[in-house]
Design an enzyme around this catalytic site. Structure first.
Site, PDB file in Angstrom:
ATOM      1  N   ILE A 178       0.836  -1.199   0.000  1.00 27.82           N
ATOM      2  CA  ILE A 178       0.000   0.000   0.000  1.00 27.82           C
ATOM      3  C   ILE A 178       0.870   1.248   0.000  1.00 27.82           C
ATOM      4  O   ILE A 178       0.528   2.247  -0.638  1.00 27.82           O
ATOM      5  CB  ILE A 178      -0.938  -0.001   1.223  1.00 27.82           C
ATOM      6  CG1 ILE A 178      -1.950  -1.147   1.136  1.00 27.82           C
ATOM      7  CG2 ILE A 178      -1.679   1.333   1.341  1.00 27.82           C
ATOM      8  CD1 ILE A 178      -2.755  -1.352   2.417  1.00 27.82           C
ATOM      9  N   ASP A 188      11.580   4.611   4.988  1.00 24.96           N
ATOM     10  CA  ASP A 188      11.351   3.166   5.043  1.00 24.96           C
ATOM     11  C   ASP A 188      12.632   2.481   5.487  1.00 24.96           C
ATOM     12  O   ASP A 188      13.732   3.016   5.304  1.00 24.96           O
ATOM     13  CB  ASP A 188      10.920   2.640   3.664  1.00 24.96           C
ATOM     14  CG  ASP A 188      10.105   1.369   3.741  1.00 24.96           C
ATOM     15  OD1 ASP A 188      10.651   0.340   4.201  1.00 24.96           O
ATOM     16  OD2 ASP A 188       8.922   1.396   3.367  1.00 24.96           O
ATOM     17  N   ASP A 234      14.461   3.168  10.634  1.00 28.44           N
ATOM     18  CA  ASP A 234      13.555   2.338  11.415  1.00 28.44           C
ATOM     19  C   ASP A 234      12.729   3.309  12.248  1.00 28.44           C
ATOM     20  O   ASP A 234      13.232   3.900  13.209  1.00 28.44           O
ATOM     21  CB  ASP A 234      14.354   1.388  12.311  1.00 28.44           C
ATOM     22  CG  ASP A 234      13.474   0.534  13.210  1.00 28.44           C
ATOM     23  OD1 ASP A 234      12.272   0.856  13.359  1.00 28.44           O
ATOM     24  OD2 ASP A 234      13.992  -0.434  13.792  1.00 28.44           O
ATOM     25  N   TYR A 268      -2.361  -7.426  17.162  1.00 25.33           N
ATOM     26  CA  TYR A 268      -2.576  -6.532  16.028  1.00 25.33           C
ATOM     27  C   TYR A 268      -3.774  -5.616  16.287  1.00 25.33           C
ATOM     28  O   TYR A 268      -3.713  -4.404  16.046  1.00 25.33           O
ATOM     29  CB  TYR A 268      -2.797  -7.364  14.760  1.00 25.33           C
ATOM     30  CG  TYR A 268      -2.977  -6.544  13.506  1.00 25.33           C
ATOM     31  CD1 TYR A 268      -1.917  -5.833  12.957  1.00 25.33           C
ATOM     32  CD2 TYR A 268      -4.204  -6.512  12.845  1.00 25.33           C
ATOM     33  CE1 TYR A 268      -2.075  -5.097  11.789  1.00 25.33           C
ATOM     34  CE2 TYR A 268      -4.364  -5.785  11.680  1.00 25.33           C
ATOM     35  CZ  TYR A 268      -3.302  -5.076  11.164  1.00 25.33           C
ATOM     36  OH  TYR A 268      -3.462  -4.341  10.019  1.00 25.33           O
ATOM     37  N   LYS A 320      -3.666  -1.516  16.372  1.00 29.20           N
ATOM     38  CA  LYS A 320      -4.419  -0.720  15.406  1.00 29.20           C
ATOM     39  C   LYS A 320      -5.511   0.098  16.091  1.00 29.20           C
ATOM     40  O   LYS A 320      -5.876   1.181  15.610  1.00 29.20           O
ATOM     41  CB  LYS A 320      -5.000  -1.610  14.312  1.00 29.20           C
ATOM     42  CG  LYS A 320      -3.941  -2.122  13.338  1.00 29.20           C
ATOM     43  CD  LYS A 320      -3.192  -0.971  12.664  1.00 29.20           C
ATOM     44  CE  LYS A 320      -2.206  -1.445  11.627  1.00 29.20           C
ATOM     45  NZ  LYS A 320      -1.511  -0.313  10.938  1.00 29.20           N
ATOM     46  N   VAL A 365      -6.056  -6.808   2.049  1.00 29.11           N
ATOM     47  CA  VAL A 365      -5.532  -6.133   0.863  1.00 29.11           C
ATOM     48  C   VAL A 365      -4.527  -7.062   0.175  1.00 29.11           C
ATOM     49  O   VAL A 365      -3.763  -7.777   0.829  1.00 29.11           O
ATOM     50  CB  VAL A 365      -4.850  -4.798   1.237  1.00 29.11           C
ATOM     51  CG1 VAL A 365      -4.393  -4.056  -0.021  1.00 29.11           C
ATOM     52  CG2 VAL A 365      -5.796  -3.934   2.061  1.00 29.11           C
ATOM     53  N   THR A 409      -1.543  -7.480  -0.848  1.00 28.09           N
ATOM     54  CA  THR A 409      -0.137  -7.129  -0.711  1.00 28.09           C
ATOM     55  C   THR A 409       0.567  -8.330  -0.083  1.00 28.09           C
ATOM     56  O   THR A 409      -0.093  -9.278   0.369  1.00 28.09           O
ATOM     57  CB  THR A 409       0.056  -5.908   0.192  1.00 28.09           C
ATOM     58  OG1 THR A 409      -0.446  -6.218   1.513  1.00 28.09           O
ATOM     59  CG2 THR A 409      -0.693  -4.700  -0.356  1.00 28.09           C
TER      60      THR A 409
END
Length: 260
Positions: free
Chosen positions: A23, A42, A68, A160, A164, A193, A195
């Site tokens: 994404i 990144d 990082d 997770y 989130k 998604v 990816t």
């Protein structure tokens, strides 16, 4: 060719964390096509250079700074370099993140620390640094990649979901706290998604006995989401088209969240 003068982000600089792949890459390419000068932060140097080349090969503008973003010194070093080499920025897309699929009772403190660092600490560190610079420049738009898991709970994804949920609440808090300084802050909340991240998640859930590939995906969100579809939502929130949208959780899930 990049539409640098007439695009929806024409004249703006957009910083994208995790902008090298998935994404993030789709967003970097789309933002550039809409006229933005794109700055990728990144940890993946190879993928980031590939993305920059994809942008510059079509006469777009892109820069890469390796960091990082879960480490304060690296965040500050990256933003110091942006300030020195690129200048001011009006858009910040906090996209960096990852997932762990594991039963809660098998999750370790190391798992917890890793996911909190990558998903939550990074967002805190980046925004803590960026907010004073953005407000000093007159404001701008901040977008987070949250998740459908920000507000719904899912088996095998407790850590997770926790992270989130925290990211979405940070987005909402920034929207309230910094509105008078010209900052808008919103979140995109994708379902599954297509990816590497999303396909790994589906494979690991199926390996644990779930049936996403055998029908659950079709029943919940109809089909798998394309990364460009999430990028389009982020672009809307980043652009002036959403000038009166603030504190929004924009679900990119084909109605999954609505169905519950």
């Amino acid at each position: 060719m990049t539409n640098a003068t007439a695009g929806r982000l024409a004249g703006k600089t957009a910083v994208i964390t995790g902008g090298a792949a998935g994404i993030g890459r789709a967003s970097s390419l789309m933002f550039a096509r809409e006229g933005a000068r794109v700055v990728i932060i990144d940890i993946n140097e190879k993928a980031a250079h590939e993305t920059v080349e994809m942008i510059t090969s079509t006469e777009g503008s892109a820069h890469f700074f390796q960091a990082d973003v879960s480490k304060a010194d690296q965040v500050d070093r990256a933003f110091d370099a942006i300030k020195a080499e690129v200048g001011t920025y009006e858009v910040l897309f906090n996209h960096a993140g990852t997932i762990i699929v594991k039963p809660l009772h098998e999750s370790t403190e190391e798992d917890y620390d890793r996911l909190m660092d990558i998903n939550v600490r990074s967002a805190f560190l980046v925004c803590r640094r960026a907010l004073p610079e953005m407000t000093a420049n007159g404001g701008g738009s901040i977008v987070f990649t949250a998740s459908i898991a920000s507000e719904l709970g899912y088996a095998l994804e407790a850590l997770y979901c926790m992270t989130k949920g925290a990211v979405l609440q940070l987005s909402r808090t920034i929207a309230v706290e910094y509105r008078e300084q010209g900052i808008r802050c919103n979140a995109v909340c994708p379902g599954f998604v297509k990816t590497a991240h999303g396909l790994r998640e589906i494979a690991e859930l199926d390996a644990a006995g779930q049936t996403w590939e055998d029908g659950d995906l079709a029943a919940t969100q109809g089909r798998i989401c394309k990364p460009e579809e999430v990028a389009s939502a982020a672009l809307f929130l980043a652009s002036d088209e959403s000038s009166f949208v603030n504190g929004m959780a924009l679900y990119v899930d084909n109605g999954w969240y609505t169905k519950g």
